[in-house]
Design an enzyme around this catalytic site. Structure first.
Site, PDB file in Angstrom:
ATOM      1  CE  LYS A  22     -14.399  37.995  -2.406  1.00 49.31           C
ATOM      2  NZ  LYS A  22     -13.729  38.935  -1.493  1.00 49.31           N
ATOM      3  NE  ARG A  27      -8.200  33.921   5.886  1.00 50.72           N
ATOM      4  CZ  ARG A  27      -9.014  34.926   5.521  1.00 50.72           C
ATOM      5  NH1 ARG A  27      -9.390  35.052   4.256  1.00 50.72           N
ATOM      6  NH2 ARG A  27      -9.442  35.797   6.409  1.00 50.72           N
ATOM      7  N   GLY A  94     -10.083  44.225  -0.458  1.00 56.27           N
ATOM      8  CA  GLY A  94      -9.780  44.596   0.921  1.00 56.27           C
ATOM      9  C   GLY A  94      -9.017  43.481   1.621  1.00 56.27           C
ATOM     10  CB  SER A 167     -12.848  42.740  11.097  1.00 54.95           C
ATOM     11  OG  SER A 167     -12.028  42.640   9.952  1.00 54.95           O
ATOM     12  CG  ASP A 321     -18.831  38.845   2.429  1.00 59.93           C
ATOM     13  OD1 ASP A 321     -18.810  40.035   2.822  1.00 59.93           O
ATOM     14  OD2 ASP A 321     -17.806  38.148   2.354  1.00 59.93           O
ATOM     15  CE  LYS A 348     -18.025  43.818   4.981  1.00 63.42           C
ATOM     16  NZ  LYS A 348     -16.781  43.157   5.393  1.00 63.42           N
ATOM     17  NE  ARG A 352     -21.254  44.509  -0.510  1.00 59.59           N
ATOM     18  CZ  ARG A 352     -20.398  43.501  -0.437  1.00 59.59           C
ATOM     19  NH1 ARG A 352     -20.381  42.719   0.624  1.00 59.59           N
ATOM     20  NH2 ARG A 352     -19.561  43.274  -1.423  1.00 59.59           N
ATOM     21  NE  ARG A 394     -19.544  39.102  -1.285  1.00 59.88           N
ATOM     22  CZ  ARG A 394     -18.931  38.025  -1.773  1.00 59.88           C
ATOM     23  NH1 ARG A 394     -19.547  37.239  -2.620  1.00 59.88           N
ATOM     24  NH2 ARG A 394     -17.687  37.737  -1.419  1.00 59.88           N
TER      25      ARG A 394
HETATM   26  C1  S3P Z   1     -13.117  38.424   4.565  1.00 56.61           C
HETATM   27  C2  S3P Z   1     -13.672  38.954   5.702  1.00 56.61           C
HETATM   28  C3  S3P Z   1     -14.873  39.799   5.696  1.00 56.61           C
HETATM   29  C4  S3P Z   1     -15.642  39.670   4.393  1.00 56.61           C
HETATM   30  C5  S3P Z   1     -14.738  39.742   3.186  1.00 56.61           C
HETATM   31  C6  S3P Z   1     -13.708  38.628   3.240  1.00 56.61           C
HETATM   32  C7  S3P Z   1     -11.897  37.597   4.699  1.00 56.61           C
HETATM   33  O1  S3P Z   1     -14.487  41.151   5.866  1.00 56.61           O
HETATM   34  O2  S3P Z   1     -16.639  40.675   4.306  1.00 56.61           O
HETATM   35  O3  S3P Z   1     -15.494  39.614   1.992  1.00 56.61           O
HETATM   36  O4  S3P Z   1     -11.539  36.892   3.730  1.00 56.61           O
HETATM   37  O5  S3P Z   1     -11.287  37.621   5.771  1.00 56.61           O
HETATM   38  P1  S3P Z   1     -14.227  41.782   7.334  1.00 56.61           P
HETATM   39  O6  S3P Z   1     -13.194  41.001   7.989  1.00 56.61           O
HETATM   40  O7  S3P Z   1     -13.745  43.174   7.070  1.00 56.61           O
HETATM   41  O8  S3P Z   1     -15.567  41.754   8.017  1.00 56.61           O
END
Ligand code: S3P
Length: 435
Positions: A22, A27, A94, A167, A321, A348, A352, A394
């Protein structure tokens, strides 16, 4: 309403094809859309979250054609995004909203990003703050940094930013904004978090200074702006976060053997393998090309008995995750499993920590919720229950796996949300149980 109905299974012996990663799918669509020229992306995860990114990049001017299963041909914008004609719908994602914030911030356009009920409650202040320091103008219409987000972009100043939480989404948003700012933009991460943006930007022709972690694991990543992206073809490997469900099912069920090919083995994402091995699991992971920009390979898991462990500190971002399904592993293990330093789980797709602890308790497990994790006293037999997944993919999948170990029937309601990251989870579950 769609639901999963699961009963205790026998040993699982299966070869499973894991859908695309994902994070890398998002990206790949974003970077190819920013690049000059045509890129072909294969192995793309055709799930709702990543399709939200495809829709967003189309509305910003990229020409994206779906030419086959998991294959998209993207004619990039050469870094010149156009004004979207309406709201950009990020759905449940997100990653789409936070990374896109960094991308549109440097363009002279006005972008209004909206999301579903869950995304509308998630904190965006963490990207609004640094991007505002760089010169973008944000309005969080939901109040308190919550979506809908309106971004009025323009020319940006570089920024040197110390991230308060590890993050990858925040790190990526700043680096992507920094691509258009004149001078050096840097982000210091307090602990290693997934580095797909760094690896994939380099694939798309960007020069980065990756720094070296200090004794506390802090690392400064920098780039000199402005820089342009060059089109390239990219093959997305399978998502280790989706493989996670089968890793737990396979390692906790004696007599099982599950083989998965082409799964991403990026060292900032493969923490679940070390955690499960520490719990006694028999897992082999063989990279097919360890030097690849994004390593991937075959994972074989064999079933046995698990014992409890502690998951904490710098390991947390690597398994962020996977923690819901690792908590299920903790309930199936003998001894105590402690998860701490994982407060991020509370923001999240749902809270969770509360969701996992509540559902495990409903199945008969002994769990104490803490502010930043939980303590699971393993080895208490699980029984079936009717569970909610709180519109969180999840949670739905982690408890379908728990149901494979429970006495009686486990029903998980409203599982439509699995389509955000793993649309074929339900059919794969059915097929492995038939084999
Ligand atoms: C992700 C980063 C993580 C992860 C999300 C995907 C990403 O979140 O939990 O499922 O693709 O950069 P955070 O950067 O908010 O920790």
């Amino acid at each position: 309403m769609k639901s999963f109905s699961v009963r205790r299974s026998g040993p699982i012996r299966a070869e499973i094809t894991i859908p695309g990663d994902k994070s890398m799918s998002h990206r790949s669509a974003m970077f190819a859309s920013l690049a000059e020229g045509r890129s072909t992306i294969t192995g793309f995860l055709e799930a709702e979250d990543c399709l939200s990114t495809v829709g967003a990049m189309r509305s910003l001017g990229a020409r994206i054609e779906h030419t086959g299963k998991g294959t998209f041909v993207i004619e990039g914008t050469g870094g010149r995004l156009s004004q979207p004609s309406g709201d950009v719908d990020c759905g449940n994602s997100g990653t789409t909203m936070r990374l896109l914030s960094g991308i549109v911030a440097s363009h002279p356009i006005r972008t209004r990003m909206i999301g579903d009920a869950s995304l509308s409650k998630r904190p965006m202040g963490r990207v609004i703050k640094p991007l505002t320091e760089m010169g973008a103008r944000f309005t969080a219409e939901g109040g308190d940094g919550k979506p809908p987000l309106v971004v009025e972009g323009g020319s940006l100043k570089p920024l040197s930013y110390e991230m308060p939480v590890a993050s990858a989404q925040v790190k990526s948003a700043i680096l992507l904004a920094g691509l258009s700012a004149e001078g050096e933009t840097s982000v210091t991460e307090p602990a290693a978090c997934r580095d797909h943006t760094e690896r994939m930007l380099q694939e798309f022709g960007v020069t980065l200074d990756l720094g070296t972690p200090d004794a506390d694991g802090r690392r400064r990543i920098a780039l000199q702006g402005p820089q342009k992206l060059r089109a390239r073809d990219f093959a997305v490997p399978g998502d280790i976060s989706s493989a996670a469900f089968w890793l737990v099912a396979g390692s906790a069920k004696e007599g099982s053997k599950i083989t998965m090919h082409g799964v991403g083995l990026n060292p900032t994402r493969d923490g679940i393998i070390s955690v499960l091995r520490r719990m006694g699991a028999d897992i082999t992971a063989t990279p097919s090309d360890p030097k690849a920009a994004e390593p991937s390979g075959t994972i074989v898991v064999k079933g046995g008995k698990l014992t409890g462990t502690i998951i904490a500190g710098a390991e947390i971002p690597n398994v962020i995750d996977e923690l819901p399904v690792l908590a299920v592993a903790g309930a199936l293990a003998s001894g105590t499993t402690i998860i701490r330093d994982a407060k991020e789980l509370r923001v999240k797709e749902t809270d969770r920590i509360a969701a996992v602890a509540g559902n495990l308790r409903a199945m008969g497990a002994k769990v104490t919720e803490t502010e930043d994790g939980m303590v699971i006293e393993g080895g208490h037999p699980l029984h079936g229950a009717t569970l909610q997944c709180f519109h969180d993919h999840r949670i739905a999948m982690a408890f379908a796996i728990a149901g494979l170990f429970a006495e009686g029937e486990t029903i998980i309601e409203h599982v439509e949300c699995v389509a955000t990251s793993y649309p074929t989870f339900g059919s794969t579950l059915e097929s492995v149980l038939k084999d």
